[in-house]
Design a protein around this motif. Structure first.
Motif, mmCIF file in Angstrom:
data_model
loop_
_atom_site.group_PDB
_atom_site.id
_atom_site.type_symbol
_atom_site.label_atom_id
_atom_site.label_comp_id
_atom_site.label_asym_id
_atom_site.label_seq_id
_atom_site.Cartn_x
_atom_site.Cartn_y
_atom_site.Cartn_z
ATOM 1 N N GLY A 106 0.813 -1.208 0.000
ATOM 2 C CA GLY A 106 0.000 0.000 0.000
ATOM 3 C C GLY A 106 0.847 1.258 0.000
ATOM 4 N N ALA A 107 1.897 1.262 0.819
ATOM 5 C CA ALA A 107 2.793 2.416 0.884
ATOM 6 C C ALA A 107 3.535 2.599 -0.434
ATOM 7 N N ALA A 108 3.892 1.488 -1.075
ATOM 8 C CA ALA A 108 4.587 1.568 -2.358
ATOM 9 C C ALA A 108 3.726 2.279 -3.389
ATOM 10 N N LEU A 109 2.452 1.963 -3.413
ATOM 11 C CA LEU A 109 1.542 2.605 -4.356
ATOM 12 C C LEU A 109 1.333 4.076 -4.007
ATOM 13 N N ASP A 110 1.226 4.362 -2.726
ATOM 14 C CA ASP A 110 1.005 5.743 -2.281
ATOM 15 C C ASP A 110 2.163 6.668 -2.637
ATOM 16 N N HIS A 111 3.399 6.142 -2.620
ATOM 17 C CA HIS A 111 4.553 7.045 -2.631
ATOM 18 C C HIS A 111 5.529 6.860 -3.783
ATOM 19 N N ILE A 112 5.240 5.996 -4.746
ATOM 20 C CA ILE A 112 6.178 5.841 -5.848
ATOM 21 C C ILE A 112 6.261 7.130 -6.661
ATOM 22 N N ARG A 113 5.175 7.883 -6.776
ATOM 23 C CA ARG A 113 5.221 9.151 -7.516
ATOM 24 C C ARG A 113 5.955 10.241 -6.726
ATOM 25 N N ASP A 114 6.216 9.967 -5.442
ATOM 26 C CA ASP A 114 7.038 10.869 -4.633
ATOM 27 C C ASP A 114 8.527 10.567 -4.778
ATOM 28 N N GLY A 115 8.851 9.540 -5.583
ATOM 29 C CA GLY A 115 10.243 9.153 -5.741
ATOM 30 C C GLY A 115 10.734 8.172 -4.691
ATOM 31 N N VAL A 116 9.801 7.578 -3.951
ATOM 32 C CA VAL A 116 10.159 6.620 -2.902
ATOM 33 C C VAL A 116 9.707 5.232 -3.352
ATOM 34 N N ARG A 117 10.669 4.332 -3.519
ATOM 35 C CA ARG A 117 10.398 2.991 -4.033
ATOM 36 C C ARG A 117 10.460 1.989 -2.876
ATOM 37 N N ILE A 118 9.376 1.258 -2.651
ATOM 38 C CA ILE A 118 9.249 0.377 -1.486
ATOM 39 C C ILE A 118 8.995 -1.056 -1.941
ATOM 40 N N ASN A 119 9.745 -1.988 -1.351
ATOM 41 C CA ASN A 119 9.601 -3.413 -1.644
ATOM 42 C C ASN A 119 9.775 -4.233 -0.375
ATOM 43 N N VAL A 120 9.594 -5.537 -0.511
ATOM 44 C CA VAL A 120 9.643 -6.460 0.629
ATOM 45 C C VAL A 120 10.523 -7.658 0.283
ATOM 46 N N VAL A 121 11.284 -8.123 1.252
ATOM 47 C CA VAL A 121 11.943 -9.432 1.171
ATOM 48 C C VAL A 121 11.333 -10.324 2.244
ATOM 49 N N SER A 122 10.927 -11.522 1.841
ATOM 50 C CA SER A 122 10.332 -12.481 2.786
ATOM 51 C C SER A 122 11.225 -13.708 2.901
ATOM 52 N N PRO A 123 12.081 -13.758 3.922
ATOM 53 C CA PRO A 123 12.930 -14.936 4.099
ATOM 54 C C PRO A 123 12.131 -16.110 4.654
ATOM 55 N N GLY A 124 12.561 -17.298 4.262
ATOM 56 C CA GLY A 124 12.115 -18.507 4.931
ATOM 57 C C GLY A 124 13.151 -18.887 5.967
ATOM 58 N N ALA A 125 13.354 -20.184 6.164
ATOM 59 C CA ALA A 125 14.354 -20.636 7.131
ATOM 60 C C ALA A 125 15.734 -20.121 6.730
ATOM 61 N N THR A 126 16.396 -19.459 7.661
ATOM 62 C CA THR A 126 17.695 -18.834 7.422
ATOM 63 C C THR A 126 18.629 -19.218 8.558
ATOM 64 N N GLU A 127 19.913 -19.102 8.348
ATOM 65 C CA GLU A 127 20.883 -19.546 9.345
ATOM 66 C C GLU A 127 20.941 -18.592 10.544
ATOM 67 N N THR A 128 19.848 -18.492 11.249
ATOM 68 C CA THR A 128 19.764 -17.726 12.490
ATOM 69 C C THR A 128 19.138 -18.632 13.547
ATOM 70 N N PRO A 129 19.263 -18.287 14.817
ATOM 71 C CA PRO A 129 18.677 -19.129 15.866
ATOM 72 C C PRO A 129 17.171 -19.336 15.723
ATOM 73 N N MET A 130 16.460 -18.396 15.077
ATOM 74 C CA MET A 130 15.021 -18.528 14.954
ATOM 75 C C MET A 130 14.610 -19.776 14.170
ATOM 76 N N SER A 131 15.482 -20.249 13.284
ATOM 77 C CA SER A 131 15.123 -21.417 12.467
ATOM 78 C C SER A 131 15.428 -22.744 13.158
#
Length: 266
Positions: free
Chosen positions: A184-209
């Motif tokens: 939603g924020a990406a759509l709201d603000h891309i014309r303001d010159g602000v580009r917003i994206n997401v990275v969604s990790p799965g299991a990664t080499e951290t204690p959480m996994s």
């Protein structure tokens, strides 16, 4: 090694360990000045030391992103860093916030939703959702006032929109909200010159996994048997995805959710 971020300033929250630290190191290695943020000073200073060892420049700022004043203070710290593209305003050098990575997050769970303490629910919403909301507001306000705009990458999770796991319903709800908020924020603000994206990790080499009582060797064996790739992702691989989305290489990528999960959600 490329130098896609030379002369730019990057802000990374949750940078005291894990994915956040790997992201901060990767930005520094590609020439960025990095503001590393988190709640505890000691791990942040360790991240700064690692960056300086490789010849980079970084500043540690303790902050709780669930507080608006802290989110705004982080942006000010980034803007006040020495910057090649300076303008003088009453003798005070002003830089820019070119990249922000909102990685700070917490997990509270492990039990069925009906047994989750209400406090744990509120804690996850405060950091994982409200923290991203407040950080986005402060970062976007700065970036849209800059001639060159800026890029923001929010770190979500495959838990939520992509998959589910026992004992993680509240965490998944919060991370799904991060992805929806980001789009939603990406759509709201891309014309303001602000580009917003997401990275969604799965299991990664951290204690959480790691499962309760599981060793890293046992985790590796489980991954070999269950993941299409045969292993979990490294923090450097997740960082590479973040840097791609933040870079000019992804100049036309807006509001995407890049999954890094060793094929788990195929």
């Amino acid at each position: 090694m490329t130098h896609r971020f030379t002369g730019r300033t990057a802000l990374v929250t949750g940078a005291g360990s894990g994915i956040g630290r790997a992201v901060a190191l990767a930005f520094a290695a590609e020439g960025a000045r990095v503001v590393v943020a988190g709640r505890r000073r000691e791990p942040l200073e360790e991240t700064v030391a690692l960056i300086e060892e490789q010849g980079g420049k970084a500043l540690a700022v303790t902050a709780d992103v669930s507080q608006a004043a802290d989110a705004e203070a982080l942006v000010r710290a980034a803007v006040e860093l020495p910057h090649p593209r300076l303008r003088s305003d009453g003798g005070t050098p002003i830089g820019s916030l070119d990249v922000a990575v909102n990685n700070a997050g917490v997990f509270r769970g492990g039990q069925p939703l009906a047994d989750l303490p209400e406090e744990d629910w509120h804690t996850q919403l405060a950091t994982n959702v409200t923290g991203v909301f407040l950080a986005l507001q402060a970062q976007i306000r700065q970036m849209r006032a800059q001639p060159a705009g800026g890029a923001i990458v929010n770190v979500s999770s495959t838990f939520g929109l992509h998959t589910a796991s026992p004992g993680a319903a509240a965490y998944a709800a919060a991370k799904a909200a991060v992805t929806a908020l980001s789009r939603g924020a990406a759509l709201d603000h891309i014309r303001d010159g602000v580009r917003i994206n997401v990275v969604s990790p799965g299991a990664t080499e951290t204690p959480m996994s790691l499962r309760p009582g599981e060793t890293e060797a046992e985790r590796a064996e489980r991954a070999r048997a269950t993941l299409p790739l045969g292993r979990i992702a490294t923090t450097r691989e997740v960082a590479a995805a973040v840097l791609y989305l933040a870079s000019d290489d992804a100049a036309s990528v807006v509001g995407t959710d890049l999954v890094v999960d060793s094929g788990a959600t195929l």
